[in-house]
Motif scaffolding. Structure first.
Motif, PDB file in Angstrom:
ATOM      1  N   GLY A 177     -28.557-108.444   6.064  1.00 61.43           N
ATOM      2  CA  GLY A 177     -29.389-107.727   7.233  1.00 61.43           C
ATOM      3  C   GLY A 177     -29.482-107.056   8.689  1.00 61.43           C
ATOM      4  O   GLY A 177     -30.302-106.915   8.773  1.00 61.43           O
ATOM      5  N   GLY A 178     -27.488-106.809   8.609  1.00 65.44           N
ATOM      6  CA  GLY A 178     -28.246-106.053   9.872  1.00 65.44           C
ATOM      7  C   GLY A 178     -28.426-104.389   9.286  1.00 65.44           C
ATOM      8  O   GLY A 178     -29.310-104.310   8.185  1.00 65.44           O
ATOM      9  N   GLY A 179     -28.456-103.049  10.278  1.00 70.77           N
ATOM     10  CA  GLY A 179     -29.128-102.131  10.110  1.00 70.77           C
ATOM     11  C   GLY A 179     -29.318-101.160  11.572  1.00 70.77           C
ATOM     12  O   GLY A 179     -29.241-101.994  12.752  1.00 70.77           O
ATOM     13  N   LEU A 180     -30.098-100.387  11.307  1.00 73.36           N
ATOM     14  CA  LEU A 180     -30.553 -99.803  12.748  1.00 73.36           C
ATOM     15  C   LEU A 180     -31.622-100.304  12.823  1.00 73.36           C
ATOM     16  O   LEU A 180     -32.361-100.306  12.511  1.00 73.36           O
ATOM     17  N   GLN A 181     -32.324-100.583  14.242  1.00 75.54           N
ATOM     18  CA  GLN A 181     -32.963-101.032  14.583  1.00 75.54           C
ATOM     19  C   GLN A 181     -33.559-100.787  15.860  1.00 75.54           C
ATOM     20  O   GLN A 181     -32.414 -99.990  16.736  1.00 75.54           O
ATOM     21  N   VAL A 189     -20.925-105.648  15.651  1.00 71.61           N
ATOM     22  CA  VAL A 189     -20.309-106.377  14.510  1.00 71.61           C
ATOM     23  C   VAL A 189     -20.949-107.724  14.599  1.00 71.61           C
ATOM     24  O   VAL A 189     -20.255-108.127  15.404  1.00 71.61           O
ATOM     25  N   TYR A 190     -21.871-108.381  13.725  1.00 76.19           N
ATOM     26  CA  TYR A 190     -21.911-110.003  13.734  1.00 76.19           C
ATOM     27  C   TYR A 190     -21.403-110.518  12.859  1.00 76.19           C
ATOM     28  O   TYR A 190     -21.733-110.208  11.217  1.00 76.19           O
ATOM     29  N   TYR A 191     -20.931-111.337  12.869  1.00 72.85           N
ATOM     30  CA  TYR A 191     -20.147-112.673  11.796  1.00 72.85           C
ATOM     31  C   TYR A 191     -20.823-113.788  11.882  1.00 72.85           C
ATOM     32  O   TYR A 191     -20.906-114.423  12.578  1.00 72.85           O
ATOM     33  N   CYS A 192     -20.837-114.184  11.480  1.00 73.90           N
ATOM     34  CA  CYS A 192     -20.589-115.570  10.103  1.00 73.90           C
ATOM     35  C   CYS A 192     -20.021-116.254  10.323  1.00 73.90           C
ATOM     36  O   CYS A 192     -18.822-116.132   9.990  1.00 73.90           O
ATOM     37  N   ALA A 193     -19.633-117.822  10.863  1.00 68.99           N
ATOM     38  CA  ALA A 193     -18.452-118.129  10.526  1.00 68.99           C
ATOM     39  C   ALA A 193     -19.026-119.731  10.501  1.00 68.99           C
ATOM     40  O   ALA A 193     -19.763-120.321  10.511  1.00 68.99           O
ATOM     41  N   ALA A 194     -18.175-120.863  10.138  1.00 62.47           N
ATOM     42  CA  ALA A 194     -18.633-121.955   9.188  1.00 62.47           C
ATOM     43  C   ALA A 194     -17.638-123.231  10.217  1.00 62.47           C
ATOM     44  O   ALA A 194     -16.017-122.439  10.058  1.00 62.47           O
ATOM     45  N   ALA A 195     -17.569-123.757  10.609  1.00 61.05           N
ATOM     46  CA  ALA A 195     -16.131-124.901  11.522  1.00 61.05           C
ATOM     47  C   ALA A 195     -17.169-126.873  10.727  1.00 61.05           C
ATOM     48  O   ALA A 195     -17.866-127.146  10.896  1.00 61.05           O
ATOM     49  N   ARG A 196     -15.379-127.169   9.779  1.00 63.82           N
ATOM     50  CA  ARG A 196     -16.000-128.361   9.792  1.00 63.82           C
ATOM     51  C   ARG A 196     -15.971-128.771  11.692  1.00 63.82           C
ATOM     52  O   ARG A 196     -15.001-129.521  12.674  1.00 63.82           O
ATOM     53  N   SER A 197     -17.128-129.709  11.577  1.00 67.11           N
ATOM     54  CA  SER A 197     -17.335-130.697  12.781  1.00 67.11           C
ATOM     55  C   SER A 197     -18.800-131.668  12.685  1.00 67.11           C
ATOM     56  O   SER A 197     -18.901-132.000  11.531  1.00 67.11           O
ATOM     57  N   GLY A 247     -16.943-114.245   7.801  1.00 74.24           N
ATOM     58  CA  GLY A 247     -17.745-113.582   6.717  1.00 74.24           C
ATOM     59  C   GLY A 247     -17.059-112.323   7.432  1.00 74.24           C
ATOM     60  O   GLY A 247     -16.255-111.776   8.503  1.00 74.24           O
ATOM     61  N   GLN A 248     -16.960-111.316   6.153  1.00 74.59           N
ATOM     62  CA  GLN A 248     -16.640-109.870   6.914  1.00 74.59           C
ATOM     63  C   GLN A 248     -17.988-108.816   8.331  1.00 74.59           C
ATOM     64  O   GLN A 248     -17.151-108.090   8.252  1.00 74.59           O
ATOM     65  N   GLY A 249     -19.056-109.345   8.190  1.00 75.32           N
ATOM     66  CA  GLY A 249     -19.719-108.618   9.393  1.00 75.32           C
ATOM     67  C   GLY A 249     -20.847-108.070   8.826  1.00 75.32           C
ATOM     68  O   GLY A 249     -20.435-107.176   7.784  1.00 75.32           O
ATOM     69  N   THR A 250     -21.741-107.926   9.771  1.00 76.93           N
ATOM     70  CA  THR A 250     -22.666-106.845   9.015  1.00 76.93           C
ATOM     71  C   THR A 250     -23.209-105.901  10.490  1.00 76.93           C
ATOM     72  O   THR A 250     -22.646-106.786  11.721  1.00 76.93           O
ATOM     73  N   GLN A 251     -23.348-104.324  10.554  1.00 76.03           N
ATOM     74  CA  GLN A 251     -23.404-104.018  11.286  1.00 76.03           C
ATOM     75  C   GLN A 251     -24.857-103.840  11.969  1.00 76.03           C
ATOM     76  O   GLN A 251     -25.650-103.830  11.294  1.00 76.03           O
ATOM     77  N   VAL A 252     -24.755-104.187  13.283  1.00 78.74           N
ATOM     78  CA  VAL A 252     -26.374-103.526  14.058  1.00 78.74           C
ATOM     79  C   VAL A 252     -26.538-103.114  15.009  1.00 78.74           C
ATOM     80  O   VAL A 252     -25.772-103.154  15.873  1.00 78.74           O
ATOM     81  N   THR A 253     -27.369-102.344  14.998  1.00 87.25           N
ATOM     82  CA  THR A 253     -27.208-101.020  16.091  1.00 87.25           C
ATOM     83  C   THR A 253     -28.937-100.813  16.313  1.00 87.25           C
ATOM     84  O   THR A 253     -29.354-101.152  15.720  1.00 87.25           O
ATOM     85  N   VAL A 254     -28.531-101.127  17.525  1.00 89.16           N
ATOM     86  CA  VAL A 254     -29.903-100.954  18.708  1.00 89.16           C
ATOM     87  C   VAL A 254     -30.250 -99.537  19.431  1.00 89.16           C
ATOM     88  O   VAL A 254     -29.708 -98.999  20.356  1.00 89.16           O
ATOM     89  N   SER A 255     -31.500 -98.532  18.704  1.00 79.42           N
ATOM     90  CA  SER A 255     -31.306 -97.320  19.185  1.00 79.42           C
ATOM     91  C   SER A 255     -32.335 -97.705  20.497  1.00 79.42           C
ATOM     92  O   SER A 255     -33.218 -97.983  20.523  1.00 79.42           O
ATOM     93  N   SER A 256     -32.003 -96.991  21.562  1.00 79.23           N
ATOM     94  CA  SER A 256     -32.862 -96.964  22.324  1.00 79.23           C
ATOM     95  C   SER A 256     -33.691 -95.786  23.084  1.00 79.23           C
ATOM     96  O   SER A 256     -34.216 -94.753  22.032  1.00 79.23           O
TER      97      SER A 256
END
Length: 126
Positions: free
Chosen positions: A8-12, A93-101, A117-126
């Protein structure tokens, strides 16, 4: 351990929205608290948001509070991060993570999470 795959990452453009997804496999999804972290170039990985196993409790970093919503769908083994009113400083880069809790606990420190996870790049242009 659960395996996590982000998408779901990308350029926005600034002011726009993105929804990140993280699909889990190989574990009992409902046994994990889930979180999102991000890492910008040259910076430490930082906490963004987390949701409890129950889905009832959420925690957010001050930098995204009011702009982001974390949610989970235990039937689909997926956690989401809806990001609105994007800013250039959200670029990372956005990472998802899981914790036993515990059922109602919202983990937030990196040390609490044992699957990433391996991460997904999010780039926001101004």
């Amino acid at each position: 351990q659960v395996q996590l795959v982000e998408s779901g990452g990308g350029l926005q453009q600034a002011g726009g929205s993105l929804r990140l997804s993280c699909a889990a496999s190989g574990g009992t999804f409902s046994s994990y608290g889930l979180g999102w972290f991000r890492q910008a170039p040259g910076k430490e990985r930082e906490f963004v948001a987390s949701v409890s196993r129950s889905g009832n409790y959420r925690r957010y970093a001050d930098s995204v509070k009011g702009r982001c919503t974390i949610s989970r769908d235990n039937a689909k083994n997926t956690v989401y991060l809806q990001m609105n009113s994007l800013k250039s400083e959200d670029t990372a880069v956005y990472y998802c993570a899981a914790a036993r809790s515990a059922l109602y606990y919202t983990p937030s420190s990196r040390a609490e999470f044992d699957s990433w996870g391996q991460g997904t790049q999010v780039t926001v242009s101004s």
